[in-house]
Design an enzyme around this catalytic site. Structure first.
Site, PDB file in Angstrom:
ATOM      1  N   HIS A  48       0.845  -1.200   0.000  1.00  0.00           N
ATOM      2  CA  HIS A  48       0.000   0.000   0.000  1.00  0.00           C
ATOM      3  C   HIS A  48       0.875   1.243   0.000  1.00  0.00           C
ATOM      4  O   HIS A  48       1.830   1.340   0.763  1.00  0.00           O
ATOM      5  CB  HIS A  48      -0.890   0.033   1.246  1.00  0.00           C
ATOM      6  CG  HIS A  48      -1.756   1.247   1.302  1.00  0.00           C
ATOM      7  ND1 HIS A  48      -2.934   1.344   0.591  1.00  0.00           N
ATOM      8  CD2 HIS A  48      -1.597   2.433   1.921  1.00  0.00           C
ATOM      9  CE1 HIS A  48      -3.465   2.536   0.790  1.00  0.00           C
ATOM     10  NE2 HIS A  48      -2.673   3.224   1.595  1.00  0.00           N
TER      11      HIS A  48
ATOM     12  N   ASP B 118     -15.789   2.878   6.681  1.00  0.00           N
ATOM     13  CA  ASP B 118     -14.786   3.867   6.283  1.00  0.00           C
ATOM     14  C   ASP B 118     -15.378   4.876   5.307  1.00  0.00           C
ATOM     15  O   ASP B 118     -15.065   6.063   5.376  1.00  0.00           O
ATOM     16  CB  ASP B 118     -13.562   3.192   5.667  1.00  0.00           C
ATOM     17  CG  ASP B 118     -12.514   4.221   5.260  1.00  0.00           C
ATOM     18  OD1 ASP B 118     -12.006   4.911   6.168  1.00  0.00           O
ATOM     19  OD2 ASP B 118     -12.244   4.367   4.060  1.00  0.00           O
TER      20      ASP B 118
ATOM     21  N   ARG C 146     -15.517  12.882   8.205  1.00  0.00           N
ATOM     22  CA  ARG C 146     -14.271  13.551   8.605  1.00  0.00           C
ATOM     23  C   ARG C 146     -13.940  14.683   7.651  1.00  0.00           C
ATOM     24  O   ARG C 146     -13.433  15.734   8.045  1.00  0.00           O
ATOM     25  CB  ARG C 146     -13.116  12.530   8.632  1.00  0.00           C
ATOM     26  CG  ARG C 146     -13.188  11.564   9.810  1.00  0.00           C
ATOM     27  CD  ARG C 146     -12.285  10.378   9.598  1.00  0.00           C
ATOM     28  NE  ARG C 146     -10.905  10.754   9.366  1.00  0.00           N
ATOM     29  CZ  ARG C 146     -10.027  10.030   8.669  1.00  0.00           C
ATOM     30  NH1 ARG C 146     -10.382   8.867   8.140  1.00  0.00           N
ATOM     31  NH2 ARG C 146      -8.802  10.453   8.499  1.00  0.00           N
TER      32      ARG C 146
ATOM     33  N   SER D  21      -8.314   3.914   9.075  1.00  0.00           N
ATOM     34  CA  SER D  21      -8.971   3.953   7.769  1.00  0.00           C
ATOM     35  C   SER D  21      -8.194   3.110   6.752  1.00  0.00           C
ATOM     36  O   SER D  21      -8.759   2.254   6.063  1.00  0.00           O
ATOM     37  CB  SER D  21      -9.071   5.416   7.318  1.00  0.00           C
ATOM     38  OG  SER D  21      -9.367   5.517   5.953  1.00  0.00           O
TER      39      SER D  21
ATOM     40  N   LYS E 288      -9.101  -1.151   5.421  1.00  0.00           N
ATOM     41  CA  LYS E 288      -9.299  -1.554   4.017  1.00  0.00           C
ATOM     42  C   LYS E 288      -8.304  -2.650   3.624  1.00  0.00           C
ATOM     43  O   LYS E 288      -8.633  -3.557   2.871  1.00  0.00           O
ATOM     44  CB  LYS E 288      -9.172  -0.326   3.108  1.00  0.00           C
ATOM     45  CG  LYS E 288     -10.387   0.597   3.243  1.00  0.00           C
ATOM     46  CD  LYS E 288     -10.248   1.880   2.453  1.00  0.00           C
ATOM     47  CE  LYS E 288      -9.438   2.903   3.205  1.00  0.00           C
ATOM     48  NZ  LYS E 288      -9.464   4.263   2.656  1.00  0.00           N
TER      49      LYS E 288
END
Ligand code: URA
Ligand code: CA
Length: 449
Positions: free
Chosen positions: A93, A172, A179, A194, A198
């Site tokens: 990621h 999320d 947010r 968050s 995922k």
């Protein structure tokens, strides 16, 4: 509104949970799950979650609380099961950057070295790009696959890159939108939860996180980037998934190409050993660690050597072609770049003075590419896959007055406002000084455990 939690002798009210957080207390897993489940189901209203996220913004969250939040979010919708896919699956990621062509190079390298890659990628937003947009520059490429199509593709070829499928982590989606309008996006525990929720829902066994820092990154401050990396690594390991993070420099864009088709071309060149040195270096370092996490090699260095071999043998490029072919794209682009979308005009940006490139602001370059149409301002904007910026000079390079610094690839007219804006942004992105400066360090640190 007061909502009762459970029916015991000690009923807990949502207001009390908010109060406890507001006053700096530590919430239990049960309290956090209750909030996440209620909010996802719509039984807890936005205004209470708004107060909660603001309390978290100011009070932070302990390691335990952050793990509970992540697990509750990860379990709020569908989760991917990759049990049918052989071997240990490592997901990479990136927190996002400018010209971050990494996945297009890294995924085929790692898959060619025998570690399955199942990647759910996203689209670009603002000045940062997204892998799906880049792959869709390949004519015919299909990024929208069902879960069973993803599994079938990866079992056949060891690699699949697709958009998010199923109803993953609805908590999320709701929480992020909240947010976004309550000034609570930039809370490290909320960001960490968050991102990791995922990752956990997407089913991999281990995670390699590329936390970018600097001008073009989501987090521009090194200390904050380390803190985010530490939080995410603790969440991953706390959830039982080996996780490591690499902190990487996003002060200037990665590689030379910024823009969708331009980055596909850059990825092919890199897989052929003819790409930019920084992009290759990052892919080898990240990929070496992925092979190590997957148990394929006995050290990250051995992993890097394995990747150099699959690059030099052409196996990684073949894997990239197979990826394209199995997802219905035209794999001939690898041999013939004219099959990729091309911009009508290419305009150079030249140096006003000679010297050395001291700075090349990634965000301004990303905004220039966006002005040309390569990126989207809002989620629903359409983009032009052909356009973008190629950088001919990067930090540390010598330039002479009048020499070309960068090329703008555009479909608009050179004197139209978008081109003028892109030109100004790229010019401003460069700082040229009289004294030589070293090439910046790409890898700024590692976080494990
Ligand atoms: N990226 C995410 O996915 N979530 C955040 O909260 C911030 C960045
Ligand atoms: Ca690039």
């Amino acid at each position: 509104m007061l909502v009762i939690l459970g029916a015991g002798d000690n009923p807990v009210k949502i207001c009390d949970i908010i109060l406890k957080k507001r006053n700096g207390g530590e919430l239990s897993g049960e309290e956090i799950r209750y909030l996440v489940e209620g909010y996802t189901a719509g039984t807890i209203p936005d205004y209470q979650l708004s107060a909660f996220t603001m309390a978290v913004y100011f009070q932070g969250m302990t390691e335990k609380e952050t793990l509970h939040l992540t697990l509750a979010m990860a379990g709020s919708g569908d989760t991917l099961s990759l049990e049918e896919v052989p071997g240990i699956i490592v997901d990479k990621h990136s927190t996002g950057g400018v010209g971050d062509t990494t996945t297009l190079v890294l995924a085929p390298l790692v898959a060619a070295a025998g570690v399955a890659v199942v990647k759910m990628s996203g689209r670009g937003l603002g000045h940062t790009g997204g892998t799906l947009d880049k792959l869709e520059a390949v004519p015919g490429f299909r990024s929208s696959l069902s879960i069973s199509e993803m599994i079938k593709t990866v079992c056949e070829n060891g690699i699949v890159i697709a958009g998010q499928t199923g109803n993953l982590v609805p908590a999320d989606k709701k929480l992020y939108a909240l947010r976004d309008v309550t000034a609570t996006v930039d809370s490290l525990p909320l960001i960490a939860a968050s991102i990791m929720s995922k990752k956990l829902a997407a089913g991999a066994h281990a995670f390699l996180l590329d936390v970018k820092t600097g001008d073009g990154a989501f987090l521009k401050n090194l200390e904050e980037s380390f803190s985010l990396a530490e939080r995410m690594v603790k969440i991953g390991n706390g959830a039982g998934h080996p996780t490591v993070a690499v902190i990487t420099n996003m002060e200037q864009p990665l590689g030379c190409a910024v823009g969708n088709a331009l980055e596909v071309k850059e990825a092919v060149l890199t897989l052929q050993g003819k790409g930019p040195a920084d992009l290759l270096e990052l892919c080898l370092i990240l990929g070496g660690r992925m092979l190590y996490l997957a148990g394929k090699v006995s050290s990250p260095q051995e992993g890097e050597e394995r990747l150099v071999n699959v690059m030099e043998s052409g196996a990684a490029l073949d894997k990239f072609k197979e990826l394209i072919r199995l997802q219905h794209g035209d794999a001939r682009i690898v041999e013939d770049f004219t099959l990729l979308p091309g911009a009508r005009r290419v305009l150079p940006v030249t140096a006003a003075t000679g010297g050395y490139v001291h700075r090349l602001g990634a965000e301004a370059v990303g905004r220039a590419a966006m002005a040309l149409g390569a990126g989207r301002e809002t989620k629903d904007d359409s983009i032009d896959l052909a356009v973008g910026v190629t950088l001919l000079k990067k930090v540390g390079d010598k330039v002479s007055s009048g020499e070309e610094l960068a090329l703008l690839h555009m479909n608009s007219l050179p004197d139209a406002p978008p081109a003028a804006k892109a030109c100004r942004l790229v010019r401003e992105a460069y700082t040229i000084g009289p004294s030589p400066v070293p090439k910046p360090r790409l890898i700024l640190g590692y976080v494990d455990k």
